[in-house]
Enzyme design. Structure first.
Site, PDB file in Angstrom:
ATOM      1  N   CYS C  86       1.267   0.727 -11.730  1.00 29.93           N
ATOM      2  CA  CYS C  86       2.448   0.894 -10.757  1.00 29.93           C
ATOM      3  C   CYS C  86       3.317   0.187 -11.228  1.00 29.93           C
ATOM      4  O   CYS C  86       3.951   0.853 -12.490  1.00 29.93           O
ATOM      5  CB  CYS C  86       2.156   0.164  -9.335  1.00 29.93           C
ATOM      6  SG  CYS C  86       3.206   0.910  -7.930  1.00 29.93           S
ATOM      7  N   HIS C 197      -3.364   2.366  -7.240  1.00 31.11           N
ATOM      8  CA  HIS C 197      -3.928   0.893  -7.441  1.00 31.11           C
ATOM      9  C   HIS C 197      -5.355   0.775  -7.186  1.00 31.11           C
ATOM     10  O   HIS C 197      -5.915   0.669  -6.167  1.00 31.11           O
ATOM     11  CB  HIS C 197      -3.416   0.227  -5.929  1.00 31.11           C
ATOM     12  CG  HIS C 197      -1.796  -0.148  -6.436  1.00 31.11           C
ATOM     13  ND1 HIS C 197      -1.361  -0.735  -7.184  1.00 31.11           N
ATOM     14  CD2 HIS C 197      -0.950   0.690  -5.941  1.00 31.11           C
ATOM     15  CE1 HIS C 197      -0.052  -0.754  -7.117  1.00 31.11           C
ATOM     16  NE2 HIS C 197       0.346  -0.084  -6.364  1.00 31.11           N
ATOM     17  N   GLU C 199      -7.035  -1.542  -7.960  1.00 31.71           N
ATOM     18  CA  GLU C 199      -7.455  -2.832  -7.739  1.00 31.71           C
ATOM     19  C   GLU C 199      -7.515  -3.119  -6.167  1.00 31.71           C
ATOM     20  O   GLU C 199      -7.941  -3.990  -5.519  1.00 31.71           O
ATOM     21  CB  GLU C 199      -6.431  -3.680  -8.222  1.00 31.71           C
ATOM     22  CG  GLU C 199      -5.215  -3.900  -7.719  1.00 31.71           C
ATOM     23  CD  GLU C 199      -4.222  -2.757  -8.144  1.00 31.71           C
ATOM     24  OE1 GLU C 199      -4.388  -1.922  -8.664  1.00 31.71           O
ATOM     25  OE2 GLU C 199      -2.871  -2.879  -8.152  1.00 31.71           O
TER      26      GLU C 199
END
Lengths: 79, 736, 221
Positions: C86, C197, C199
């Site tokens: 990002c 994302h 994560e």
């Protein structure tokens, strides 16, 4: 010395903001607007008193940080 | 500002009534300076002094064994177990959001986050309760767009997940939208920071952004009704800087891990004035400020301007003197201004110096104790127009599709897609996935459940019942995910309290809330009152927005609304076919009439406690409360969330189909379970009314009258409105 | 593999990234404040998401020109691994460590929802636990993720197999990115930048583990 750096998207890079502004202007009845491009203006207050050197400094700043030359072009005005 | 003669006329312009100005003269024994007049006017404004509502707010229950700090601090604090505390509050930014929707909403989010991290808590979730005008009104689209962008722009940048909220539309908000923002933070329960200053001689430290002329008299603006010229008030709107807020959060939390801070408060409404006055006042000390030391963004600011500026992202702290260097180093690391701007004194006064002159010298005790308190005249609210017996004007399927498509019930996806709901990596239930958002606490199994609720059309018809309903619905939404409701924050949005009928609504609403809070063991721990929400004499609907917080020991137990296939659907709670003030009545039958559904608090508690116990015991695959739109809308929302159809059985004899499927009786839940008959039997044994509704599976919603609606048809009806209206520029046309 | 997360002012997904790395690596990453750019002993430098310097001027521009980029550049020259997610991807393009640029989303709005990513190659240190052609879900949360590069650069990226992920159906391309590109690799395959994302999707309780293979890949390298 004042330097004004105008940063615009390069021709050919899609400018959705400009397109949205154009649509909004058309909706308001400004039908004579063909294309709109949106950019930004950055004003620099420089210590430098010599216009040539001030321009060189501002151009260096624009190249290194103020504009991303992958997508943007810039123009420097002094005074 | 050029020097103005301070007199009764200027005091009037500053919002002080004649009697209030006379009291200022008596306290000071002389004519105030301009700065002093400014200080009195903001401290005694409705926004800061609660002068019209204070008397009534005392009715609200504010204590429970798990409440650590109730109203009176920057935010409420409750014990959530594991040695942790939740810190939370809701606050309005209504007037600024009408004038400049983006910045008004953004700074509202910023302000409420500061109230929370001021107390030592890391903000982990934001919610918002939004009320907009008629979608057909020309300004509404612009306001919705700006407010949503503003909330996202600020919260996304700071990196606090926006996990929930609600949106309503009504013409009563045309000139006065409501933007209520809520923040929830988590701290160690033994590391809560308060605002009462202590220690004569201790440094008073200013940190954060520099002070400019923005927002001067914002607190007074929030305490005045709009006239048509409010566009001209634009220059006083503050501009938010979420980047600085993020740095301020990190710097404050880093400092709070040390023992440097004696007291801390954010500079919110009325900026330096309210923070310094409240900190010193609560601590029973005096304070001396040197405005020359205030970091300034603009040249030539006067004492009056600096004391009243509402520049954002600023905090005031009292430090242990021996820790000043440590604190300075932390703020230098985060590249934030840090300046000692004063000392605590034993004078009991606030003394403000600027350019060698004393610009204000006010005794603190009377500034607080003699703040005006009004018992304003009340008039009983008018009863709603009577509801006459209705034939079923549309049939179930067309009525359902119309309801799902209407602005108050349509999918909020267009809004949620602009809010970062996952940052932080702990969001167990995102917006729309469950009745309440569920956010796990980092490093723990424990989670918080969060919701905002209010049904203003109920409150307009019956303020006491409507306010009780708002409390009950918040409690119910927390229950529906499996959480134990702990406490609430409120945001009481009303019109001009100088009108007896508005004051009557406020008093009735507080009374209704208090009864519900008591019955549900759901105390009020923080809140905000926003009055004068009217434009050109037209008040908003009475809107006591409730922000509820609950806790669950194990986030894995959280239940959402998405239906799985192959389950039984069961309704828990009594069905009576109550259509008064229902959305079906308004959207399908075209009338806003009748009394709103009654809130039966013992039943609410009984049904809710039963539902929560079933969820904790396992075996509940989905749960959704029945609220706006009634039972069939609740089932349709579960169908859409799960992308699984359902086939429904007929309702009970003695109720009309539309009464059963669209009535909005309270204290009801729809559950999806493996064995519906067993659940019904257990519920009935516990004194909880229960009824099997049908089964889940397939790709259609099959109604009891035999009509079938495909999921695609349902979804198209549900999801069309906001994107069409906001992205395609399509005009809103009320169906009729 | 030792991982470190670079902290620039305004970064806000460092905690999410630390959780994901800890899950796969079995130990927490080092957190490095941008002014302390000592990368000794670090194998993979992670630049997480957020709004470094408020995204003022251009997303990632200020961080890309901050002094610590010298150390990160040196790490890249040494053949070290770099992951930018990002804002981290934006910083890597602004710094010239990856080609192209991230423009405003085509719809001019911040987009925060799950997208679908197709794995374009499964033989890199970042993707070895995925299959080539596999489609997985990842949350996205950005206002400026519209990947742009001139046609020659795009051709080169595709020709040299440097496209790591593309936006895929059913969600499709949400932000207008050229040729549906969501993530790209450096020519030595050691620098990866992507907008979504992974994560934030490494835990079944939070909706799935679709993002976990990326971190497992790194941990196994």
């Amino acid at each position: 010395m004042k330097a004004t750096v105008t940063v615009m998207l390069r021709p050919g890079v899609l400018d959705p903001q400009g397109r949205a502004i154009a649509q909004a202007l058309h909706a308001l009845g400004f039908t004579g607007v063909a294309e709109v491009r949106a950019g930004k203006v950055i004003e620099l207050d420089l210590d430098e008193a010599d216009p040539t050197r001030a321009r060189a400094q501002a151009e260096e700043m624009a190249r290194r940080l103020l504009a991303n030359t992958v997508i943007e072009s810039f123009r420097v005005e002094i005074g | 500002m050029t020097a103005r003669t301070v007199d009764a006329a200027l005091a009037r312009e500053f919002g002080l009534a004649a009697g209030e100005y006379a009291r200022v003269l008596a306290i000071l024994g002389r004519t105030p300076t301009l700065a002093e007049l400014g200080i009195f006017s903001v401290m005694w404004s409705e926004h800061c002094s609660y002068k019209s509502s204070r008397l009534w707010l005392r009715q609200l229950p504010t204590t429970a064994p798990w409440v650590i700090h109730g109203p009176g601090e920057n935010a409420g604090v409750v014990d959530i177990g594991d040695g942790l505390a939740a810190v939370f509050k809701m606050e309005s930014h209504n007037h600024p959001s009408f004038i400049e929707p983006y910045q008004g909403a953004a700074t509202g989010v910023g302000g409420i986050m500061r109230d929370v991290f001021t107390m030592g808590a890391r903000p982990i979730a934001n919610l918002n309760a939004l009320r907009f005008g008629d979608p057909a009104h020309p300004r509404t689209r612009h306001i919705v767009d700006g407010v949503v962008r503003g909330i996202g722009g600020y919260g996304n940048c700071v990196g606090v997940a926006t996990v929930g909220g609600e949106v309503d539309f009504h013409p009563a908000y045309n000139g006065n939208p409501l933007v209520n923002a809520m923040t929830v933070g988590v701290a160690r329960r033994d590391r809560i920071f308060l605002s009462a200053a202590a220690g004569v001689g201790n440094p008073v430290v200013y940190v954060g952004s520099k002070t400019g002329r923005d927002g001067i008299h914002g607190a007074t603006m929030a305490s005045a009704a709009f006239a048509g010229d409010s566009e001209a008030k634009r220059p006083t709107v503050q501009v938010g800087d979420p980047f600085t807020e993020k740095l301020l959060i990190e710097a404050c939390l880093e400092l709070m891990a040390t023992d440097a801070i004696v007291a801390i408060q954010d500079m919110g409404a009325a900026g330096l004035t309210s923070s310094s006055v409240e900190m010193a006042g609560k601590g029973g000390v005096g304070i001396a400020l040197d405005l020359d030391a205030v970091p300034q963004r603009e040249a030539g600011m006067t004492a009056y301007e600096m004391m009243l500026s509402e520049s954002q992202e600023r905090m005031l702290m009292v430090l242990r003197p021996e820790r000043e260097a440590l604190a300075r180093a932390i703020f230098a690391k985060w590249e934030l201004d840090f300046s000692v701007i004063g000392r605590l004194t034993d004078s009991g006064r606030i003394v403000v110096r600027h350019r060698g002159r004393i610009e204000a010298d006010i005794p603190l005790a009377p500034l607080a104790d003699q703040a005006p308190l009004y018992r304003r005249p009340t008039a009983p609210p008018a009863p709603p127009p009577p509801l006459h017996r209705l034939p079923d004007p549309a049939g179930l399927a067309p009525a359902l599709l119309r309801l799902l498509a209407c602005p108050d019930l349509c999918a909020r996806t267009w809004i949620w897609d602009q809010y970062d709901a996952t940052v932080g990596g702990q969001t167990v239930k995102r917006p729309g996935a469950a009745d309440a958002a569920v956010v796990r606490i980092e490093g723990h199994a424990r989670a918080l459940a969060l919701t905002t609720d209010c049904t203003p059309r109920y409150c307009a018809a019956d303020a006491a019942q409507g306010a009780a309903q708002a409390v009950a619905e918040a409690w119910r939404n927390l229950t529906a995910v499996g959480a134990t409701p702990l406490a609430l924050t409120d945001n009481l949005n009303f019109g001009n309290p100088e009108r007896p009928e508005v004051m009557g609504q406020l008093v009735a609403a507080v009374t209704g809330m208090a009864a519900a809070c008591r019955a549900l063991d759901f105390p009020v721990v923080s809140g905000n009152v926003s009055l004068y929400n009217e434009t050109d004499g037209r008040s908003v609907l009475p809107t006591p927005a409730i922000g509820g917080l609950g806790v669950m020991e194990d986030a894995a137990q959280a239940v959402g609304i998405a239906l799985p296939a192959g389950h039984d659907l069961v309704l828990l709670g009594a069905a009576t076919g109550h259509l008064g003030q229902s959305l079906w009545l308004r959207e399908v039958a075209g009338q806003a009439a009748g009394w709103p559904p009654q809130v039966d608090l013992p039943a609410e508690r009984r049904v809710g406690d039963f539902v929560r116990a079933r969820i904790r015991a396992g075996g509940v695959a989905a749960c959704h409360d029945v609220s706006d739109g009634g039972l069939l809308v609740a089932v349709a929302e579960m169908v859409l969330a799960g992308d699984v159809g359902a086939a429904l059985l007929p309702g009970p004899d003695g109720l009309t189909p539309h009464g059963f499927w669209f009535g909005e009786e309270q204290a009801r839940y729809v559950l999806a379970v493996g064995d519906g008959a067993a659940l019904v039997a257990a519920a009935l044994a516990a004194g909880v009314p229960a009824r099997r509704l049908g089964t889940t599976g397939g790709g259609d919603l099959t109604l009891p009258d035999g009509a079938t609606i495909s999921l695609m048809t349902l979804r198209q009806a549900h999801e069309r409105f906001l994107p069409d209206w906001l992205e395609q520029g399509r005009e809103f046309q009320a169906q009729g | 593999m030792n991982a470190a997360i670079m902290l620039f002012p305004g970064i806000n997904r460092e905690r999410d990234m630390a959780i994901a790395l800890t899950r796969s690596f079995g130990r927490p990453p080092r957190m490095i404040w941008h002014r302390e750019a000592d990368l000794t002993g670090i194998d993979v430098v992670v630049i997480p998401g957020g709004f470094s310097y408020g995204d003022y001027l251009r997303c990632g521009a200020m961080a890309a020109h901050s002094p610590c980029m010298a150390a990160i550049r040196a790490h890249a020259v040494r053949g070290g691994y770099i992951l930018g997610v990002c804002n981290g991807f934006q910083i890597l393009t602004e710094a010239g460590l990856l080609p192209g640029a991230l423009l405003r989303n085509a719809n001019l709005r911040f987009i925060a929802r799950d997208c679908c990513l197709r794995v374009e190659r499964g033989d890199t240190v970042f993707t070895s636990h995925y299959q080539r052609g596999q489609v997985f879900r990842a949350p996205m949360a950005h206002g400026d993720g519209n990947y742009f590069a001139d046609p020659a650069t795009l051709d080169r990226l595709e020709g040299e197999g440097l496209v790591a992920f593309r936006y895929a159906p059913p969600v499709g391309n949400p932000n207008g990115s050229a040729r549906d590109i969501a993530g790209i690799l450096s020519p030595n395959l050691r620098v990866l930048g992507l907008m979504p994302h992974p994560e934030d999707l490494v835990d079944p309780l939070l909706g799935g583990e679709d993002g976990k293979p990326l971190f497992d890949s790194l941990a196994a390298a």
